[in-house]
Design an enzyme around this catalytic site. Sequence first.
Site, mmCIF file in Angstrom:
data_model
loop_
_atom_site.group_PDB
_atom_site.id
_atom_site.type_symbol
_atom_site.label_atom_id
_atom_site.label_comp_id
_atom_site.label_asym_id
_atom_site.label_seq_id
_atom_site.Cartn_x
_atom_site.Cartn_y
_atom_site.Cartn_z
ATOM 1 N N GLN A 33 -12.501 6.168 -25.790
ATOM 2 C CA GLN A 33 -11.330 6.135 -24.830
ATOM 3 C C GLN A 33 -10.178 6.574 -25.842
ATOM 4 O OE1 GLN A 33 -9.522 2.775 -22.059
ATOM 5 N NE2 GLN A 33 -8.597 2.271 -24.195
ATOM 6 N N HIS A 63 -23.088 7.585 -29.210
ATOM 7 C CA HIS A 63 -21.628 7.419 -28.952
ATOM 8 C C HIS A 63 -20.886 7.121 -30.131
ATOM 9 C CE1 HIS A 63 -18.199 7.502 -26.501
ATOM 10 N NE2 HIS A 63 -17.917 6.143 -26.698
#
Length: 329
Positions: free
Chosen positions: A186, A302
Amino acid sequence: MALTDMSLDALREYRPAVDEPDDFDDFWAQTLATARAAGGAPAEYRPVTDSPLASVDVYDVRFPGWGGQPIAAWLLLPRGAREPLPTVVSYIGYTGGRGLHLEHLLWNAAGYAQFVVDSRGQGHDTPDPDAVPTPQFVGGFMTRGIASPEHYYYRRLMTDCVRAVDAVREHPAVDPARVVVAGGSQGGGLALATAGLVGDAVAGALVDVPFLCHYRRAADIASAGPYPELVHYLGIHQRDQVENAFRTLNYFDGQHFATRASAPALFSVGLMDPVCPPSTVYAAYNRYAGEREISVWQFGDHAGGRASQTREQLRWLAERGLPGQALGG
């Protein structure tokens, strides 16, 4: 973990058709003008006098964001460095906040000031008073206010991120010509959006495994993280809300911010990332208008390249005339 997206050769050529809103620029110009006109209390920097750190000066910050609302941040300055300093504005990953100042010491050790921005509603210290409930809300921020771009959660958060750059560039310890935006997931998506919205107000962007890019593709293939929240919502409302939801998301897609960014940028991607699939990263990277480079982590999930990516960032900044400042130098 498996390689479930495109081959690297295909990713390098991946340029999906983009249906950009006709009023994208007007929407964001009005959004930011309204936020700046809202005023709010001036940025306040309160020294943290009980910090156990001997080589870092820490300030507990509140600056005006969306609607002039106070947004929490940390300003950390390496003690003994000559001012003004090159500065990294850091944005946080999904569901996280600024945390404790003790968690943010690497950039200071490398000779940078750091401005760590809390995420409204996600961080402990910044509420989101304008949140609009979403029917059949699925427990995250991905679908909050998704019925319209005006009320979507990321309109407020992205505005806060731009206002953070406005605030930190005015601090006397900061060199306004050497401000870099940075983040992962994010935070990476927010760094990309900010770079696209502030133009040459930033000197660089560090965009790690970015979220908030190419929502249509992400909804199809992401198997973990926030994007499945969107799939859950659309599964409940697929008879009447799919088109409207993607219309809203189109105002917040990193692909559009990328075409408007002019600062040099270093991206990263993990080719085995199930949260932000590589094709969503490359969809934005391949459209980035400024100078760009990408670190590819073949077996990265990730977490991307982890500390190895930080080493790449320090190298990359130094090569572009943005090194950290030596203490006493």
